[in-house]
Design a protein around this motif. Structure first.
Motif, PDB file in Angstrom:
ATOM      1  N   LYS A  29       2.766  -5.818   6.325  1.00 24.53           N
ATOM      2  CA  LYS A  29       1.979  -5.475   5.130  1.00 24.53           C
ATOM      3  C   LYS A  29       1.889  -6.620   4.132  1.00 24.53           C
ATOM      4  CE  LYS A  29       3.501  -2.767   1.876  1.00 24.53           C
ATOM      5  NZ  LYS A  29       3.667  -1.512   1.192  1.00 24.53           N
ATOM      6  N   SER A  78       5.280   2.171   1.490  1.00 20.34           N
ATOM      7  CA  SER A  78       3.973   2.749   1.766  1.00 20.34           C
ATOM      8  C   SER A  78       3.246   1.864   2.781  1.00 20.34           C
ATOM      9  CB  SER A  78       3.169   2.864   0.475  1.00 20.34           C
ATOM     10  OG  SER A  78       3.256   1.666  -0.267  1.00 20.34           O
ATOM     11  N   ASN A 123       0.358   0.611   3.277  1.00 18.25           N
ATOM     12  CA  ASN A 123      -0.856  -0.123   2.900  1.00 18.25           C
ATOM     13  C   ASN A 123      -0.582  -1.617   3.012  1.00 18.25           C
ATOM     14  OD1 ASN A 123       0.931   0.845   0.579  1.00 18.25           O
ATOM     15  ND2 ASN A 123      -0.031  -0.988  -0.305  1.00 18.25           N
ATOM     16  N   SER A 171      -2.124   3.066  -1.904  1.00 18.27           N
ATOM     17  CA  SER A 171      -1.306   3.625  -0.820  1.00 18.27           C
ATOM     18  C   SER A 171      -2.157   4.522   0.077  1.00 18.27           C
ATOM     19  CB  SER A 171      -0.144   4.426  -1.401  1.00 18.27           C
ATOM     20  OG  SER A 171       0.692   3.571  -2.121  1.00 18.27           O
ATOM     21  N   GLU A 212       3.457   8.418  -4.465  1.00 17.56           N
ATOM     22  CA  GLU A 212       4.769   8.138  -3.903  1.00 17.56           C
ATOM     23  C   GLU A 212       5.856   8.962  -4.586  1.00 17.56           C
ATOM     24  OE1 GLU A 212       2.654   6.070  -5.191  1.00 17.56           O
ATOM     25  OE2 GLU A 212       2.201   4.432  -3.822  1.00 17.56           O
TER      26      GLU A 212
END
Ligand code: TXA
Ligand code: MG
Length: 384
Positions: A57, A146, A148, A154, A183
């Motif tokens: 990520k 997360s 993303n 997210s 979150e």
């Protein structure tokens, strides 16, 4: 890598769990559904596995990860002396499994890649059946930020993960739309005199403050600020631009004030007059369906562009200008807004809007988490 394949969540899908746990046992990184947002998971006890998360990520190496467990037994096995601090006992009873993350003392079993050299480790016991079953089957805790690409909103749908991480991971488990949509709430009750919410999230301040041990609960950046943190932040939620769509985002933070709608309307008109071709607006409106997970968004490509009526906003546009609206939900149901927030931002991004105008909401209940994310994502905030 091949394209990751999608698997639908099925309570009897033992095969999926088998496959996923095999990948995790090989130190691979996969995307899993949780009740908050999708997580990018790997073995929390293995430095090599954890490094894979940062890489996939593109996460800054000083942003610590949350460790996910599936039982208190598993939790004790990774704490110094197996002890859970008493201050957390009631919160654990009340909110776990669920969207609450607590800071705990770090033992030597937790690699420094997780904590980025902090003395504490963030732990969460998710309630999502797939996440729980998977951690339990693995028999080791999973590190999971997360899922993303770093800095982006997210993911609350498996397709969001695919957009960001295609070809970077071997598997995305599709569990449908995440029910909370923001979150977990991160709290620290051991590092400061009074417990502090470091990041508002799925469990609200109003719920947490009812716990006797959290009677004096503070909210970071609202009624508590740590000077040292401001100079060298250890919770990089505070440090990096976050949750951001590609488009420039303007937050109209005038919720509940007299003339609020007029101010939003004026901002939309300003963008229109500024010659933007595609303008996205993210607003509250009528309630979504009771099951809460319907894609109820509407594209407003008006045939008569002279005067478009958008969610009661009156805006004059030229022929080649589009105003694309996404309704988040009823502002008196902040949990609905939270559930739709990241989906709405991504929806507008996919339609390549030049800018997004967002209507702020009250900071009550889930509204606190919503406004926290919006403030971090906005390039400009209008308060008057
Ligand atoms: O709901 C969630 O918490 C999701 C799902 C996947 O479980 N995970 C998540 O992870 O949001 P992430 O990495 O996007 O956010 C973790 C937050 C960051 O703001 C990080 O700075 C903070 O937790 N954090 C982690 N360990 C910490 C520590 N030891 N001290 C202070 N903050 C910490
Ligand atoms: Mg994140």
């Amino acid at each position: 890598l091949e394209d990751p394949h999608f698997i639908t969540t099925d309570p009897n899908a033992l095969q999926i769990l088998e496959h996923a746990s095999k990948l995790l046992a090989e130190d691979q990184v996969i995307a899993i559904p949780t009740e908050t947002v999708y997580g990018l998971a790997s073995n929390a006890l293995r430095p090599e596995a954890i490094k894979g998360i940062y890489k996939a990520k593109n996460r800054p190496l000083d942003n610590p990860l949350i460790v996910h467990i599936s039982s208190l037994k598993m939790l004790r096995s990774i704490l110094p002396n197996g002890e859970i601090p008493i201050v957390y006992e009631s919160a654990i009873k009340r909110f776990w499994p669920g969207p609450l993350t607590i800071l705990l003392p770090k033992s030597d079993l937790i690699p420094s890649e997780i904590t980025c050299n902090q003395p504490t480790v963030a732990i969460r016991f998710p309630s999502h059946p797939v996440a729980r079953a998977l951690i339990s089957k693995c028999g080791f805790p999973l590190a999971a930020p997360s899922a993303n690409a770093s800095g982006r909103p997210s993911p609350t749908l498996a397709s969001h993960v695919l957009t960001d991480l295609n070809k970077k991971i071997p598997l995305i488990i599709d569990g449908g739309q995440c029910s909370f949509g923001v979150e977990s709430t991160v709290i620290d009750a051991i590092g400061t005199k009074d417990p502090v919410i470091l990041r508002p999230g799925g469990v609200t301040y109003e719920e947490l403050v009812k716990i006797p041990e959290f009677e004096r609960l503070r909210v970071y950046n609202k009624d508590y600020v740590d000077k040292k943190q401001e100079i060298a932040p250890t919770t990089p939620g505070m440090k990096y631009r976050h949750y951001s769509p590609n488009a420039k985002m303007v937050l109209v933070d005038v919720c509940g004030r007299v003339g609020a709608r007029d101010i939003i309307e004026r901002e939309i008109q300003k963008m229109v007059n500024g010659g933007m071709d595609n303008i996205g607006i993210l607003v509250t409106g009528s309630s979504k369906t009771s099951n809460g997970a319907q894609p109820m968004s509407v594209d407003n490509f008006y045939s008569n562009k002279e005067c478009a009526i958008i969610n009661d906003f009156k805006v004059s546009t030229a022929n080649d200008q589009n105003i694309i609206e996404y309704t988040l939900g009823d502002s008196s149901h902040p949990e609905e807004i939270a559930r739709e927030l990241f989906k709405g931002l991504r929806y507008l991004d996919e339609r390549k809007v030049d800018c997004i105008i967002v209507e702020g909401i009250s900071e009550e209940k889930e509204g606190l988490a919503v406004m926290n994310r919006l403030r971090k994502a906005a390039s400009k905030t209008i308060v008057e």
